[in-house]
Write a protein that holds these residues in place. Sequence first.
Motif, PDB file in Angstrom:
ATOM      1  N   LYS A 138       0.808  -1.233   0.000  1.00 38.62           N
ATOM      2  CA  LYS A 138       0.000   0.000   0.000  1.00 38.62           C
ATOM      3  C   LYS A 138       0.834   1.272   0.000  1.00 38.62           C
ATOM      4  CE  LYS A 138      -0.642   0.457   5.018  1.00 38.62           C
ATOM      5  NZ  LYS A 138      -0.122   1.859   5.112  1.00 38.62           N
ATOM      6  N   ASP A 139       1.994   1.262   0.643  1.00 35.12           N
ATOM      7  CA  ASP A 139       2.754   2.506   0.763  1.00 35.12           C
ATOM      8  C   ASP A 139       3.342   2.964  -0.562  1.00 35.12           C
ATOM      9  OD1 ASP A 139       2.129   2.384   3.404  1.00 35.12           O
ATOM     10  OD2 ASP A 139       4.151   1.927   4.120  1.00 35.12           O
ATOM     11  N   ARG A 140       3.338   2.095  -1.566  1.00 33.15           N
ATOM     12  CA  ARG A 140       3.866   2.469  -2.892  1.00 33.15           C
ATOM     13  C   ARG A 140       2.747   2.693  -3.905  1.00 33.15           C
ATOM     14  NH1 ARG A 140       7.483  -0.349  -5.907  1.00 33.15           N
ATOM     15  NH2 ARG A 140       6.340  -2.308  -5.613  1.00 33.15           N
ATOM     16  N   ASP A 175      -0.340   5.129   1.942  1.00 30.89           N
ATOM     17  CA  ASP A 175       0.354   5.324   3.212  1.00 30.89           C
ATOM     18  C   ASP A 175      -0.408   6.218   4.180  1.00 30.89           C
ATOM     19  OD1 ASP A 175       0.715   7.801   2.060  1.00 30.89           O
ATOM     20  OD2 ASP A 175       2.907   7.749   2.078  1.00 30.89           O
ATOM     21  N   GLN A 176      -1.552   6.737   3.732  1.00 24.12           N
ATOM     22  CA  GLN A 176      -2.375   7.561   4.621  1.00 24.12           C
ATOM     23  C   GLN A 176      -3.346   6.725   5.455  1.00 24.12           C
ATOM     24  OE1 GLN A 176      -1.773  11.073   4.711  1.00 24.12           O
ATOM     25  NE2 GLN A 176      -0.055  10.201   3.545  1.00 24.12           N
ATOM     26  N   THR A 189      -4.096   2.808   7.594  1.00 26.20           N
ATOM     27  CA  THR A 189      -3.548   1.572   8.120  1.00 26.20           C
ATOM     28  C   THR A 189      -3.970   0.421   7.210  1.00 26.20           C
ATOM     29  OG1 THR A 189      -5.489   1.054   9.474  1.00 26.20           O
ATOM     30  CG2 THR A 189      -3.803   2.488  10.459  1.00 26.20           C
ATOM     31  N   ARG A 200       2.554   4.861  -7.099  1.00 26.85           N
ATOM     32  CA  ARG A 200       2.634   6.235  -6.616  1.00 26.85           C
ATOM     33  C   ARG A 200       3.914   6.903  -7.091  1.00 26.85           C
ATOM     34  NH1 ARG A 200       1.900   8.467  -0.382  1.00 26.85           N
ATOM     35  NH2 ARG A 200       1.928  10.684  -0.942  1.00 26.85           N
ATOM     36  N   TYR A 240       5.940  10.701  -6.656  1.00 24.33           N
ATOM     37  CA  TYR A 240       5.962  11.786  -5.673  1.00 24.33           C
ATOM     38  C   TYR A 240       6.211  13.123  -6.365  1.00 24.33           C
ATOM     39  CZ  TYR A 240       5.872   8.154  -2.179  1.00 24.33           C
ATOM     40  OH  TYR A 240       5.491   7.075  -1.419  1.00 24.33           O
TER      41      TYR A 240
END
Length: 431
Positions: free
Chosen positions: A316-318, A336-337, A339, A360, A362
């Motif tokens: 999820k963080d990517r 990443d926003q 849980t 994602r 940046y």
Amino acid sequence: MFAEDNRAFLAGQYDARRSPEHALAARAADQLLRDAGMKVPMLPCHFRIAPAEHAALERATRLLADAQDKVLAHLCATLTAAELVAMFEVPPEMAAHVDWPALPSSGLRMLRADIIPTDTGYWFCELNHFSGVGGGEAYHAAHLHAEILGRPVTGISPFRQLALQYVTECRRAGLTRIVVLDTPGHRAQGYGQHLMLQRYLRLLAPDIELAYHDELTYPAEWLEPGEAGRTLVHRLVTFDDTTDNGAFLARLRACGAVLSCMFEAELKMHRRWFALLCDPAHHHLLTAEERAVIEQYVPHTAVVGPGDVDAMVADKDRLVFKRSYLYGGRGVVAGDQLTAEELRDLLTRDAGATWYAQRRVYASTVDLPGNPGNPGASGASGAEGASEPYHLVLGMYLYGERASGVVVRGAADSPVVNGSRSAGMSWAFVV
């Protein structure tokens, strides 16, 4: 790249920060937006983009739009209307008004490609096919800002490009009236009435009758076949902003009026499109140039199926997760926003909703003094010399074959940058 190239350019503008001209320029640009009916504030600066980078983004926008048209034509030739409704999750009320046989034709091409500038390149995040797409007013506000600062710039307004497209179409089809069509609810949101477009239309074609209406004020006699048949309607509102599930727009079309776009545009803005373009199963439809542009500029995007949720949550963080038929930054969530539990619930709670996962990227940031919405303030907190990093998103307009860019939107409080989510806007001139 964009942010790095602009740091020195912005510093030159801020050298005059204490001068009366800088405060006057910021206030005047913001006032121009307010006079145009816009609630989005002006960023306290204008930007530059290198000619080669602008040309590359122009080319990429055209090629991605061409690739989308080819894939759409293929889908329409191989799928039934019911299958297209399911693929694009078309609400029943909208599906009733889609002209399915006309869907593959490009019609009047009008779009804004949203582009994320990063430290290493540019990535497209959306193709917004719609006549009423916003942000063009930023060109005029930024042009005024530069002029008052005594740092004049040159460029072409997207409203000039759209006006030329409409006038050309009116001459070709024998149309003698253009109506800018709004709704009271949309007008109250502060996206403006495209007053700059109306100005260009009056200047370019004073013989064409021009009017601004909503569904409540639209003259009944203009719905008669003879009157409707000479009218081009510039649509300002998406389906979700109509008050009657699109019935009035459908009535206009049935009466013989030419609409800038109908709900076929919503299907071309669907967030499944980047997944379709990234799917190798469609690449045989495309030219080598189109495939190369997708590889270079489109972050990998995929449909989140029931069997994909565990893998998407783990990664999820990517990723960024998106849903369709939600505008103004809604339906976009950075992984990443949330849980893992929150994301899993989001992806599974509505069995009828399809989510799309996009790699994602940046956005570059630039430090901007000043406070959008309070032009002339010394910093984002109002303190002398204060500044903070703004995430940036660019927009390239394409009307027919006429491009115009780029609008710059920035936000300090969210990496999801949109005019309706506390962002300010400006323009990058080719310098």
